[in-house]
Design a protein around this motif. Sequence first.
Motif, PDB file in Angstrom:
ATOM      1  N   THR A  70       0.867  -1.309   0.159  1.00 52.27           N
ATOM      2  CA  THR A  70      -0.153   0.494   0.203  1.00 52.27           C
ATOM      3  C   THR A  70       0.982   0.930   0.016  1.00 52.27           C
ATOM      4  OG1 THR A  70      -1.756  -1.235   1.504  1.00 52.27           O
ATOM      5  CG2 THR A  70      -2.335   1.416   1.310  1.00 52.27           C
ATOM      6  N   TYR A  71       0.700   2.199  -0.696  1.00 53.19           N
ATOM      7  CA  TYR A  71       1.295   3.481  -0.466  1.00 53.19           C
ATOM      8  C   TYR A  71       0.801   4.640   0.007  1.00 53.19           C
ATOM      9  CZ  TYR A  71       3.321   7.958  -2.346  1.00 53.19           C
ATOM     10  OH  TYR A  71       3.591   8.700  -3.189  1.00 53.19           O
ATOM     11  N   TYR A  72       1.390   5.150   1.378  1.00 64.16           N
ATOM     12  CA  TYR A  72       1.139   5.767   2.281  1.00 64.16           C
ATOM     13  C   TYR A  72       2.286   7.298   2.042  1.00 64.16           C
ATOM     14  CZ  TYR A  72      -0.522   1.581   4.303  1.00 64.16           C
ATOM     15  OH  TYR A  72      -0.890   0.754   4.879  1.00 64.16           O
ATOM     16  N   GLU A  73       1.286   8.300   2.711  1.00 60.43           N
ATOM     17  CA  GLU A  73       1.598   9.912   2.671  1.00 60.43           C
ATOM     18  C   GLU A  73       1.171   9.613   3.748  1.00 60.43           C
ATOM     19  OE1 GLU A  73      -0.276  12.085  -0.310  1.00 60.43           O
ATOM     20  OE2 GLU A  73       0.656  11.224  -1.565  1.00 60.43           O
ATOM     21  N   PHE A  74       2.355  10.519   4.855  1.00 62.07           N
ATOM     22  CA  PHE A  74       2.207  11.435   5.834  1.00 62.07           C
ATOM     23  C   PHE A  74       3.091  12.921   6.363  1.00 62.07           C
ATOM     24  CE2 PHE A  74       5.569   9.219   6.359  1.00 62.07           C
ATOM     25  CZ  PHE A  74       7.284   9.699   7.295  1.00 62.07           C
ATOM     26  N   GLU A  75       2.793  13.661   6.924  1.00 59.74           N
ATOM     27  CA  GLU A  75       3.936  14.855   7.419  1.00 59.74           C
ATOM     28  C   GLU A  75       4.367  14.976   8.176  1.00 59.74           C
ATOM     29  OE1 GLU A  75       0.771  18.324   6.797  1.00 59.74           O
ATOM     30  OE2 GLU A  75       0.337  17.718   5.035  1.00 59.74           O
ATOM     31  N   ILE A  76       5.672  15.457   8.265  1.00 64.42           N
ATOM     32  CA  ILE A  76       6.234  15.312   9.128  1.00 64.42           C
ATOM     33  C   ILE A  76       6.097  17.193   9.767  1.00 64.42           C
ATOM     34  CG2 ILE A  76       7.996  15.706  10.792  1.00 64.42           C
ATOM     35  CD1 ILE A  76       9.142  13.326   8.949  1.00 64.42           C
TER      36      ILE A  76
END
Length: 154
Positions: A70-76
């Motif tokens: 699965t492709y994920y995106e997150f912000e730091i």
Amino acid sequence: MSLFSMKSVLIAALAVALPMGAMADDDDDDDDGFGMAGVLSASNKEDLPPVILSAGMPLADAPWELKSGTYYEFEIQGDGSQELALVGPEFFRAIWIDEIVVEGLEIRPLGLDSVEFDEAGEMEIGFLAIKPGSYYIKVPGSTGETQRLEITIK
């Protein structure tokens, strides 16, 4: 090459090309018929909650449970309250990082060991979870549970 050999090559090339042309969709000249790749398509993408870098504050509300493929995106998000970094070499080697976006600049690294915020800022990381296992990212040198984000890839 003899005339007979050239004719044979031409006939063989046409025999291969004609069925391909017959399969093309006449409605849309720009459509190659393939569409988005499965792992990079919108139906395979999930957004994760942000990781917060702030002095004395938890990195996240809950552990992450990810699914391989699965492709994920997150912000730091760093608030600038202190110079803070995140390390997690085992996690970063268990994923394929598609891109890191910082102030509109897209970075496509071959690998990652850590990131550091010297001042307030934000970055977004897009990645494909690959290797199942238990991992973490944490503030280096910290021992508190809130300064560590547990990650499981199933």
